[in-house]
Design a protein around this motif. Structure first.
Motif, PDB file in Angstrom:
ATOM      1  N   THR A   2      57.521  33.925  31.469  1.00 36.27           N
ATOM      2  CA  THR A   2      58.486  34.391  30.730  1.00 36.27           C
ATOM      3  C   THR A   2      59.506  33.433  30.228  1.00 36.27           C
ATOM      4  O   THR A   2      59.730  32.705  31.250  1.00 36.27           O
ATOM      5  N   GLU A   3      59.571  32.872  29.161  1.00 38.25           N
ATOM      6  CA  GLU A   3      60.630  32.064  28.924  1.00 38.25           C
ATOM      7  C   GLU A   3      62.014  32.539  28.971  1.00 38.25           C
ATOM      8  O   GLU A   3      62.266  33.826  28.790  1.00 38.25           O
ATOM      9  N   HIS A   4      62.834  31.813  29.373  1.00 35.89           N
ATOM     10  CA  HIS A   4      64.234  32.125  29.747  1.00 35.89           C
ATOM     11  C   HIS A   4      64.991  31.248  28.911  1.00 35.89           C
ATOM     12  O   HIS A   4      65.136  30.098  28.968  1.00 35.89           O
ATOM     13  N   TRP A   5      65.846  31.986  28.095  1.00 32.99           N
ATOM     14  CA  TRP A   5      66.995  31.266  27.225  1.00 32.99           C
ATOM     15  C   TRP A   5      68.294  31.686  27.597  1.00 32.99           C
ATOM     16  O   TRP A   5      68.602  33.144  27.838  1.00 32.99           O
ATOM     17  N   PHE A   6      69.405  30.872  27.336  1.00 31.90           N
ATOM     18  CA  PHE A   6      70.712  31.143  27.639  1.00 31.90           C
ATOM     19  C   PHE A   6      71.123  31.628  26.426  1.00 31.90           C
ATOM     20  O   PHE A   6      72.379  32.167  26.370  1.00 31.90           O
ATOM     21  N   GLU A  11      69.869  35.085  18.306  1.00 27.92           N
ATOM     22  CA  GLU A  11      71.293  34.175  18.022  1.00 27.92           C
ATOM     23  C   GLU A  11      70.816  32.740  17.885  1.00 27.92           C
ATOM     24  O   GLU A  11      71.763  32.102  17.494  1.00 27.92           O
ATOM     25  N   GLN A  12      69.434  32.215  18.204  1.00 26.25           N
ATOM     26  CA  GLN A  12      69.170  30.741  17.833  1.00 26.25           C
ATOM     27  C   GLN A  12      69.065  30.790  16.594  1.00 26.25           C
ATOM     28  O   GLN A  12      69.624  29.619  15.811  1.00 26.25           O
ATOM     29  N   ARG A 101      69.465  19.735  15.458  1.00 26.42           N
ATOM     30  CA  ARG A 101      68.315  19.161  16.019  1.00 26.42           C
ATOM     31  C   ARG A 101      67.982  19.281  17.421  1.00 26.42           C
ATOM     32  O   ARG A 101      66.737  19.354  17.930  1.00 26.42           O
ATOM     33  N   HIS A 102      69.048  19.574  18.236  1.00 27.79           N
ATOM     34  CA  HIS A 102      68.665  19.834  19.566  1.00 27.79           C
ATOM     35  C   HIS A 102      69.112  21.354  19.920  1.00 27.79           C
ATOM     36  O   HIS A 102      69.346  21.611  21.158  1.00 27.79           O
ATOM     37  N   LEU A 103      68.909  22.241  19.124  1.00 28.22           N
ATOM     38  CA  LEU A 103      69.100  23.657  19.076  1.00 28.22           C
ATOM     39  C   LEU A 103      68.500  24.339  20.521  1.00 28.22           C
ATOM     40  O   LEU A 103      68.841  24.997  21.271  1.00 28.22           O
ATOM     41  N   LEU A 104      67.032  24.098  20.651  1.00 29.86           N
ATOM     42  CA  LEU A 104      66.303  24.488  21.479  1.00 29.86           C
ATOM     43  C   LEU A 104      66.773  23.872  22.830  1.00 29.86           C
ATOM     44  O   LEU A 104      66.823  24.613  24.018  1.00 29.86           O
ATOM     45  N   LEU A 105      67.075  22.653  22.873  1.00 33.30           N
ATOM     46  CA  LEU A 105      67.575  22.260  24.310  1.00 33.30           C
ATOM     47  C   LEU A 105      68.933  22.795  24.603  1.00 33.30           C
ATOM     48  O   LEU A 105      69.261  23.033  25.448  1.00 33.30           O
ATOM     49  N   LEU A 106      69.789  23.022  23.567  1.00 28.32           N
ATOM     50  CA  LEU A 106      71.107  23.667  23.887  1.00 28.32           C
ATOM     51  C   LEU A 106      70.927  25.098  24.415  1.00 28.32           C
ATOM     52  O   LEU A 106      71.436  25.565  25.130  1.00 28.32           O
ATOM     53  N   ALA A 107      70.010  25.814  23.751  1.00 31.89           N
ATOM     54  CA  ALA A 107      69.585  27.219  24.105  1.00 31.89           C
ATOM     55  C   ALA A 107      69.159  27.486  25.636  1.00 31.89           C
ATOM     56  O   ALA A 107      69.242  28.375  26.274  1.00 31.89           O
ATOM     57  N   ALA A 108      68.354  26.077  26.031  1.00 34.81           N
ATOM     58  CA  ALA A 108      67.742  26.057  27.508  1.00 34.81           C
ATOM     59  C   ALA A 108      68.809  25.633  28.453  1.00 34.81           C
ATOM     60  O   ALA A 108      68.207  25.568  29.615  1.00 34.81           O
TER      61      ALA A 108
END
Length: 217
Positions: A2-6, A11-12, A101-108
């Motif tokens: 399971t993926e875990h997002w902060f 919201e992303q 550009r780094h949204l997924l990185l931010l969310a993770a």
């Protein structure tokens, strides 16, 4: 696994849309600062306190621009430091582009939980200060205006812009792209052999039909 997002996926999407709007809001803020500057006669005046002279610029717009710049730069520098990547230049546009550009990185990244609230709150505040407050709160769609616009043929950016003025704020460029990728809409033609053109009515119908469905848990 399971993926875990902060930052949750919904919201992303909202954060990406807000960041995409930041450059236009920045332009609007600059425009909102102009009128009094342009019309001020610059003659020095003394106020006794009974009839204070108005400032020759829009203080609310200036304050909102500063707040938005500080917010975006703060999150961009934080992410750059945590993830050891090169930070952007210090402008609203560059910081917004960097965060998108780094949204997924931010969310993770742990510690990013409040990014959505911080950034979208400042975007809403900036809209209000720029004179775009009619976009908040989101109005209900106006059936008469939707009917009049039904036959319009526009590209994705044109539809997204028009949608904001007819009560369909959630119909963003990203949303239109998703509708096309999932087969909900098809272009009626192409401009310059590259840019797809859609019929606004088709896009609106697909948007509202799709948005009524509950997303799987």
């Amino acid at each position: 696994m399971t993926e875990h997002w902060f930052i949750p996926k919904q919201e992303q999407v909202e954060l990406d849309d807000a960041l995409a709007d930041a450059p236009d809001i920045c332009d609007d803020l600059h425009e909102a600062m102009k009128p009094r500057i342009a019309t001020a006669n610059w003659n020095p005046k003394v106020s006794t306190g009974d009839r204070p002279q108005p400032l020759p610029f829009n203080v609310a717009a200036l304050d909102a621009a500063d707040r938005l710049a500080i917010c975006l730069e703060g999150w961009a520098l934080w992410l750059a430091e945590i993830r050891n990547i090169t930070p952007p230049s210090s402008t609203i546009e560059s910081n917004a582009a960097f965060l998108r550009r780094h949204l997924l990185l931010l969310a993770a990244t742990e510690g990013s939980e409040s990014a959505h609230h911080d950034i979208t709150s400042e975007i809403r505040h900036a809209r209000n200060a720029s004179g775009r407050s009619h976009l908040q709160p989101i109005p209900k769609p106006n059936p008469q205006r939707l009917a009049q616009a039904h036959a319009e043929q526009l590209n994705a950016r044109g539809i997204a812009t028009l949608a904001k003025h007819i009560g369909a704020q959630e119909l963003t460029i990203r949303r239109i792209k998703h509708l096309r990728e999932t087969g909900k809409i098809v272009p009626v033609r192409y401009a310059d052999k590259r840019t797809p053109i859609y019929q606004l009515g088709d896009v609106l119908n697909a948007h509202y039909a799709t948005s009524t469905r509950k997303q799987p848990a």
